[in-house]
Write an enzyme that holds these catalytic residues in place. Structure first.
Site: not given
Length: 298
Positions: A116, A170
């Site tokens: 991330e 995602d």
């Protein structure tokens, strides 16, 4: 209530002339919990009157407490139950923690690596969305705060034994820096980081009602890299038009992506609110007109 960016007269409005011209989504706001700009994007967290806490990035809803599980479960469990023995999983993005929460439910999964780029999203999810971020301290999880492309380039140099069984992307929608996640180069990086029998899934940004031509183009791009590429979908009311496409890819001949290889154990099934083997298969069934266009059938 003081007016905020994206909020007017007590309502949050999601509008994009580029992605869904002529329509919009609105949610009534109870209170704004956070609004600022991180190093990478605009971030808004608000409590709605009917959908709980909502996370918004660059004006687009990423999740709401009421329906987030429909997306998190499908993007995680479709590839994991398709794979016979998914020991090693990579998650690109997903700073809210929802995908990781679902992945660690699998008894067969031994390690989860999460990449991330925006630490602020992780910190806000822990504060305002604890039901989603509850697995961010799980012993199976290794968190990397870095760029997904950079990480994948390094992962491609690993031996096959050290590569991943399943990769879940995602990401945000294809605007600005996230646009690169929907290009051929990215699918090539995914392939190079996968074991030979690995499976990739990514949110496709669009659905058949919003931009079916984009979905068809995306599948065509992925199919230049992967021999087996299919479009699935999940229903999420707080995503514009209530549906979101998922693209699933593999180069293995051992998998029928529409049929789970494994069934949830009793303990796993008790934790699932949306996913089951029937909805897994049904999510690949498209309306006739959409099926013909996406799969270029004459």
């Amino acid at each position: 209530m003081a007016e905020q960016k994206y909020i007017k007269d007590g309502w949050f409005y999601e509008m994009s002339d580029e992605h869904f011209p002529g329509q919009a989504l609105a949610l009534k706001v109870k209170q704004v919990l956070y609004q600022s700009k991180s190093e990478f994007q605009d971030i808004l967290v608000f409590e709605s009157t009917n959908h709980g806490v909502c996370l918004v990035l660059d004006g687009i809803i990423q999740c709401s407490e009421r329906d987030e599980f429909a997306y998190q479960e499908m993007i995680a469990h479709i590839p994991l139950y398709c794979h016979a023995n998914p020991k090693k999983v990579l998650v690109i993005g997903g700073g809210d923690g929802g995908v990781v929460r679902e992945v660690v439910k699998h008894d067969k999964v031994e390690s989860v690596t999460m990449v991330e780029i925006d630490k602020t999203v992780i910190e806000l999810a822990k504060k305002y969305l604890p039901g989603m971020s509850c697995a961010m301290d799980h012993p199976k999880l290794k968190l990397n705060l870095c760029d997904g492309f950079k990480f994948l380039k390094e992962a491609s140099m690993l031996s096959n034994d050290d590569k991943y069984d399943v990769i879940i992307t995602d990401s945000s929608d294809p605007d600005g820096p996230a646009e690169a996640f929907f290009q051929k180069e990215y699918f090539e990086l995914l392939q190079n980081a996968l074991k030979p029998d690995g499976i990739v899934i990514a949110q496709a940004s669009e659905n058949v009602w919003l931009d079916i031509n984009y979905l068809a183009s995306l599948r065509k791009t992925a199919n230049e890299v992967f021999t087996n590429t299919m479009i699935s979908y999940t229903t999420v009311p707080t995503y514009t038009s209530g549906q979101l496409g998922l693209i699933v890819c593999t180069n293995s001949n051992d998998y029928d992506l529409t049929t789970p290889q494994r069934q949830p154990s009793v303990s796993e099934q008790n934790q699932l609110r949306y996913y089951n083997s029937q909805i897994h298969s049904a999510s690949f069934v498209l309306p006739n007109w959409a099926d013909m266009l996406i799969y270029d059938k004459k």
